[in-house]
Design an enzyme around this catalytic site. Sequence first.
Site, short mmCIF file in Angstrom:
data_model
loop_
_atom_site.label_atom_id
_atom_site.label_comp_id
_atom_site.label_asym_id
_atom_site.label_seq_id
_atom_site.Cartn_x
_atom_site.Cartn_y
_atom_site.Cartn_z
N CYS A 1 8.57 4.56 26.07
CA CYS A 1 9.22 5.38 25.04
C CYS A 1 9.95 6.49 25.77
CB CYS A 1 8.13 5.92 24.12
SG CYS A 1 8.57 7.35 23.13
N HIS A 2 10.97 7.06 25.15
CA HIS A 2 11.75 8.06 25.89
C HIS A 2 10.90 9.27 26.31
CE1 HIS A 2 16.07 8.67 27.05
NE2 HIS A 2 15.41 9.59 27.67
N THR A 3 9.83 9.55 25.58
CA THR A 3 8.98 10.69 25.94
C THR A 3 8.39 10.51 27.35
OG1 THR A 3 8.48 10.80 23.59
CG2 THR A 3 7.18 12.21 25.01
N HIS B 1 2.18 5.75 26.75
CA HIS B 1 1.44 6.08 25.52
C HIS B 1 1.69 5.08 24.40
CE1 HIS B 1 5.37 7.93 25.04
NE2 HIS B 1 5.17 7.84 23.74
N GLU B 2 2.58 4.11 24.63
CA GLU B 2 2.82 3.12 23.56
C GLU B 2 2.19 1.82 24.05
OE1 GLU B 2 6.77 3.36 21.33
OE2 GLU B 2 6.92 1.42 22.27
N CYS C 1 -9.51 13.96 14.45
CA CYS C 1 -10.96 14.15 14.62
C CYS C 1 -11.70 13.89 13.32
CB CYS C 1 -11.25 15.56 15.14
SG CYS C 1 -11.06 16.86 13.89
N CYS D 1 -11.39 18.59 11.09
CA CYS D 1 -10.71 19.90 11.05
C CYS D 1 -9.90 20.05 9.75
CB CYS D 1 -9.81 20.05 12.27
SG CYS D 1 -8.34 19.02 12.21
N CYS E 1 -7.07 17.51 9.52
CA CYS E 1 -7.49 16.14 9.21
C CYS E 1 -7.93 16.03 7.74
CB CYS E 1 -8.61 15.69 10.14
SG CYS E 1 -8.00 15.37 11.81
N CYS F 1 -4.00 17.41 13.92
CA CYS F 1 -5.42 17.65 14.21
C CYS F 1 -5.60 18.84 15.17
CB CYS F 1 -6.01 16.39 14.81
SG CYS F 1 -7.69 16.57 15.42
N ARG G 1 -4.41 17.16 18.61
CA ARG G 1 -2.95 17.05 18.46
C ARG G 1 -2.30 16.92 19.83
NH1 ARG G 1 -0.67 22.70 16.25
NH2 ARG G 1 -2.16 22.23 14.62
N CYS H 1 3.56 4.09 18.96
CA CYS H 1 4.34 5.34 19.00
C CYS H 1 5.66 5.17 18.24
CB CYS H 1 4.61 5.83 20.42
SG CYS H 1 5.68 7.28 20.39
N ARG I 1 13.04 -1.75 22.98
CA ARG I 1 11.72 -1.65 23.60
C ARG I 1 11.52 -2.80 24.59
NH1 ARG I 1 11.55 3.25 22.69
NH2 ARG I 1 9.80 4.23 21.63
P1 NAD Z 1 16.09 6.15 23.23
O1 NAD Z 1 16.53 6.69 24.52
O2 NAD Z 1 15.81 4.69 23.14
O3 NAD Z 1 17.14 6.52 22.08
C1 NAD Z 1 17.78 7.78 21.99
C2 NAD Z 1 19.21 7.55 21.52
O4 NAD Z 1 19.81 8.82 21.24
C3 NAD Z 1 20.09 6.86 22.55
O5 NAD Z 1 20.71 5.73 21.98
C4 NAD Z 1 21.09 7.95 22.96
O6 NAD Z 1 22.37 7.41 23.28
C5 NAD Z 1 21.15 8.79 21.68
N1 NAD Z 1 21.61 10.17 21.88
C6 NAD Z 1 21.26 11.05 22.87
N2 NAD Z 1 21.88 12.24 22.68
C7 NAD Z 1 22.61 12.13 21.54
C8 NAD Z 1 23.46 13.01 20.82
N3 NAD Z 1 23.66 14.27 21.24
N4 NAD Z 1 24.05 12.56 19.70
C9 NAD Z 1 23.85 11.28 19.27
N5 NAD Z 1 23.07 10.39 19.92
C10 NAD Z 1 22.46 10.81 21.04
O7 NAD Z 1 14.77 7.00 22.84
P2 NAD Z 1 13.59 6.67 21.79
O8 NAD Z 1 12.45 6.08 22.54
O9 NAD Z 1 14.15 5.97 20.60
O10 NAD Z 1 13.15 8.17 21.42
C11 NAD Z 1 14.02 9.01 20.68
C12 NAD Z 1 13.51 10.43 20.67
O11 NAD Z 1 12.30 10.52 19.90
C13 NAD Z 1 13.14 10.98 22.05
O12 NAD Z 1 13.52 12.35 22.09
C14 NAD Z 1 11.63 10.86 22.08
O13 NAD Z 1 11.04 11.77 22.98
C15 NAD Z 1 11.33 11.22 20.64
N6 NAD Z 1 10.01 10.80 20.13
C16 NAD Z 1 9.38 11.69 19.30
C17 NAD Z 1 8.18 11.33 18.72
C18 NAD Z 1 7.52 12.23 17.75
O14 NAD Z 1 6.38 11.96 17.38
N7 NAD Z 1 8.17 13.28 17.30
C19 NAD Z 1 7.60 10.08 19.01
C20 NAD Z 1 8.31 9.21 19.84
C21 NAD Z 1 9.50 9.57 20.39
ZN ZN Z 2 6.54 7.84 22.32
#
Ligand code: NAD
Ligand code: ZN
Length: 462
Positions: free
Chosen positions: A130-132, A152-153, A182, A185, A188, A196, A200, A260, A455
Amino acid sequence: MELSYQANHFPIPSSLFINPNKNFFVLDHVKYKYPTKSNVLHHHSTSRNTSSIFRQNKLSSSALYTSSHNSVISEEGNQENIMSNTAGQVIRCKAAVAWEAGKPLVIEEVEVAPPQKMEVRLKILYTSLCHTDIYFWEAKGQNSVFPRILGHEAAGIVESVGEGVTELAPGDHVLPVFTGECKNCAHCKSEESNMCSLLRINTDRGVMIHDEKSRFSINGKPIYHFVGTSTFSEYTVVHVGCVAKINPLAPLDKVCVLSCGISTGLGATLNVAKPTKGSSVAVFGLGAVGLAAAEGARIAGASRIIGIDLNASRFELAKKFGVTEFVNPKDYSKPVQEVIAEMTDGGVDRSVECTGHIDAMISAFECVHDGWGVAVLVGVPHKEAVFKTHPMNLLNERTLKGTFFGNYKPRSDLPSVVEKYMNKELELEKFITHQLPFSEINKAFDLMLKGEGLRCIIHMDH
Ligand code: NAD
Ligand code: ZN
């Protein structure tokens, strides 16, 4: 007695022990039962290895179907757990270690300590990227914690449980989740929150909560955890509150993406943005998370789903996810929020941001209609990012929200998201564009950095 054999179409397990006096054999540290009338089992993707071994060793394979590495499922669907013979012991296994920011991961032999109080040790079968994971590996906009096992995925099977764990047992099929539940809390207990207090998401913590120590080591030196999951390892130790027990019939190589990205995007739309039938929804970022958000908009009956991405190659892929219109901010000289406001007579009803980029977050908020528009932030921002907008945008009755994991409570809600896949209400296959063996995990990083595909499933046993 130890048997060796030639492998043709399946990976070579590190060990196979057969004791003729017992009703089980041990493969890769895991016990399997010999078939009896009462444990004739449903066929499952992971059964191939075991039945092949039976054929090769001229043991009867006709009645043997295993559901997983250390559990069996009877015809009535009852799961029978077999105690793991590695419980309480240190396991040596392969893990992809991030030694330094931005440097390729190195597959190392690590020691994984047994689970402690309220912890479980999982055998990870599949993990995806995942991108994170990329942000914390690059550590450009995030704090640097190394050496670390990212990931994490994922999906796996419980190998053993620590003191006090009653909800899970060896053999359970599970999804680890980066944020926990949990169940005690205030969060939860609240129907509104999944934040959580105890479990969290914490991206800076590299140790377990119980004793502030890592369960991973190499020659006695600790290797740090990542968001409590560290799934780029054949075995990992996770707090029981970060583990969702799921239907044992669900194919783990597909549902791992629900641990995720897909649940996050889907939930961001269905649980947080909540578009109504016939409404318009803008999705910023068309990676797996954004396309899952688009899928949520389609399920909710949105009539216009506008996809915004800087990478034009995403638009072709996005057509399969119900996205009806595409906007590339690079094609315009004015801010993308103005482009969207013109397309939609004043703004979209809902927007979901899935890029992690601060400019896209601001645009996602400023492109919603005044009076009722709701914007939901999902992307993980740079640690120094500041969200700036004129307060008048809020006074004009727009709402700005954010969410982790799409507001799903991992233990209570995730099993039902898996059921959506099992009932064919949710398609996961279209999110899975690549498959790689664990040994080539760095290629999955390259694919994501290049913006290719959605993915990539990493097979831990290859
Ligand atoms: P990814 O890299 O597969 O997709 C991100 C997309 O955003 C890409 O296609 C990229 O070209 C596009 N992008 C980047 N900057 C941009 C902009 N300024 N304008 C328009 N498009 C833009 O990533 P992903 O795995 O799909 O994750 C996406 C985001 O979600 C990441 O920031 C990730 O960390 C976050 N995330 C958050 C949670 C959460 O619980 N909040 C969970 C998972 C992932
Ligand atoms: Zn993720």
